[in-house]
Design an enzyme around this catalytic site. Structure first.
Site, PDB file in Angstrom:
ATOM      1  N   HIS A   1       0.837  -1.204   0.000  1.00  0.00           N
ATOM      2  CA  HIS A   1       0.000   0.000   0.000  1.00  0.00           C
ATOM      3  C   HIS A   1       0.874   1.256   0.000  1.00  0.00           C
ATOM      4  O   HIS A   1       0.552   2.241  -0.670  1.00  0.00           O
ATOM      5  CB  HIS A   1      -0.904   0.042   1.240  1.00  0.00           C
TER       6      HIS A   1
ATOM      7  N   ASP B   1      -4.582  -7.293  -7.315  1.00  0.00           N
ATOM      8  CA  ASP B   1      -6.010  -7.517  -7.573  1.00  0.00           C
ATOM      9  C   ASP B   1      -6.254  -7.211  -9.047  1.00  0.00           C
ATOM     10  O   ASP B   1      -6.894  -6.211  -9.404  1.00  0.00           O
ATOM     11  CB  ASP B   1      -6.846  -6.626  -6.658  1.00  0.00           C
TER      12      ASP B   1
HETATM   13  O1  PAF Z   1      -8.529  -3.473  -3.032  1.00  0.00           O
HETATM   14  C1  PAF Z   1      -9.150  -3.066  -2.034  1.00  0.00           C
HETATM   15  O2  PAF Z   1      -8.582  -2.874  -0.949  1.00  0.00           O
HETATM   16  C2  PAF Z   1     -10.646  -2.836  -2.129  1.00  0.00           C
HETATM   17  O3  PAF Z   1     -11.249  -3.783  -2.934  1.00  0.00           O
HETATM   18  C3  PAF Z   1     -11.008  -1.407  -2.566  1.00  0.00           C
HETATM   19  C4  PAF Z   1     -10.519  -1.109  -3.984  1.00  0.00           C
HETATM   20  C5  PAF Z   1     -10.426  -0.405  -1.587  1.00  0.00           C
HETATM   21  C6  PAF Z   1     -12.544  -1.238  -2.567  1.00  0.00           C
HETATM   22  O4  PAF Z   1     -13.081  -1.498  -1.312  1.00  0.00           O
END
Ligand code: PAF
Length: 279
Positions: free
Chosen positions: A33, A147
């Site tokens: 992140h 993802d």
């Molecule tokens: O990838 C994530 O953490 C979630 O799916 C997101 C994009 C924040 C949507 O809730």
């Protein structure tokens, strides 16, 4: 760094500011992140991170309740990464009335790959991302490539609704043994954590075979799935797809992606590796 929990406070914090770069997250942040925040910062806009565990994207029996809520640690990480503003609403703030209007991702995408095992998941993701974009009105939004299918869903959402948001994709960060960083890695027992690297290795083996010239994608994927099953995983899928469209990979394709999802104990992990072949 300012932290706000309400829509009113978010709007007040954004009033008069340049349009931002946003990094939507569900919290429990890790170095992956942080790299998305750093990517957002490189685009020169004030960075807004959202932290919201979105109930709409969790199915019955999934980990919504046990998903780790670690707001203080997350804010410390975000502040250190140079984030300017954090939006961390409660569920009642994001959904003050039942969210009866939702995005319906087309079935061919919504029920494919992860969607086949998580009914409604991508509708929930697309709905909350649209709400976050409407609230934050960012110029840019950053999502992780781990993802991969989610990224595709969001790119199509932006394209088909003409949303004025540029989507940036951040590379997957890996632990030294190859395991893709994920908030869900924290669920793994020490023994499972050692074993977890098998998922990435299985996908990397398919990648190597394709790079050597093999083109029987279904057999390669089935072999990888069998190896994981023999090692004790419950495999949802291993698949080779076109990296742009997520359609079935064609033998002449040059941009491919090998995707996999499998469960170890009670922890479902996903991963993917991209392949660029010479034209
Ligand atoms: O990838 C994530 O953490 C979630 O799916 C997101 C994009 C924040 C949507 O809730």
């Amino acid at each position: 760094m300012q932290v706000v929990h309400t829509v009113a406070a978010l709007r007040a914090a954004l009033a008069g500011a340049d349009r931002t770069a946003c990094v939507p997250t569900m919290g429990n942040l890790h170095a992956g992140h942080v790299s998305l925040v750093e990517l957002a910062k490189r685009h020169g806009a004030p960075v807004v991170a959202s932290i919201f565990v979105n109930p709409l994207q969790f199915g019955a029996g999934e980990d919504f309740e046990r998903y780790p809520r670690t707001l203080d640690a997350d804010c410390a990480r975000l502040a250190a990464a140079g984030c300017d503003l954090v939006f961390a609403p409660e569920v009642t703030e994001m959904y003050p009335v039942p969210q009866t209007y939702t995005i319906a991702v087309p079935a061919a995408l919504a029920n494919d790959l992860c969607g086949a095992f998580r009914p409604g998941h991508f509708d929930g993701v697309a709905t909350v991302v649209l709400k976050l974009f409407n609230l934050i009105q960012p110029r840019i939004a950053v999502f992780g490539k781990k993802d991969f299918q989610q990224l595709h869903v969001i790119r199509e959402l932006v394209r088909q609704f003409n949303l004025p948001v540029g989507i940036l994709a951040g590379d997957t960060l890996r632990e030294t043994d190859g395991l893709a960083m994920s908030s869900r890695n924290g669920y793994l027992s020490p023994a499972e954590r050692i074993q977890a690297t098998q998922l990435h290795r299985a996908l990397a083996d398919v990648q190597s075979a394709i790079e050597r010239g093999e083109r029987d994608f279904d057999t390669l994927a089935a072999t990888a799935a069998r190896h994981l099953k023999m090692a004790g995983w419950r495999v949802d899928y291993v698949a080779v797809r076109d990296a742009e469209t997520l359609a079935a990979a064609q033998p002449g394709g040059t941009r491919l992606v090998v995707l996999g999802a499998a469960t170890l104990g009670t922890t479902r992990l996903i991963d993917n590796v991209e392949i660029s072949l010479p034209t």
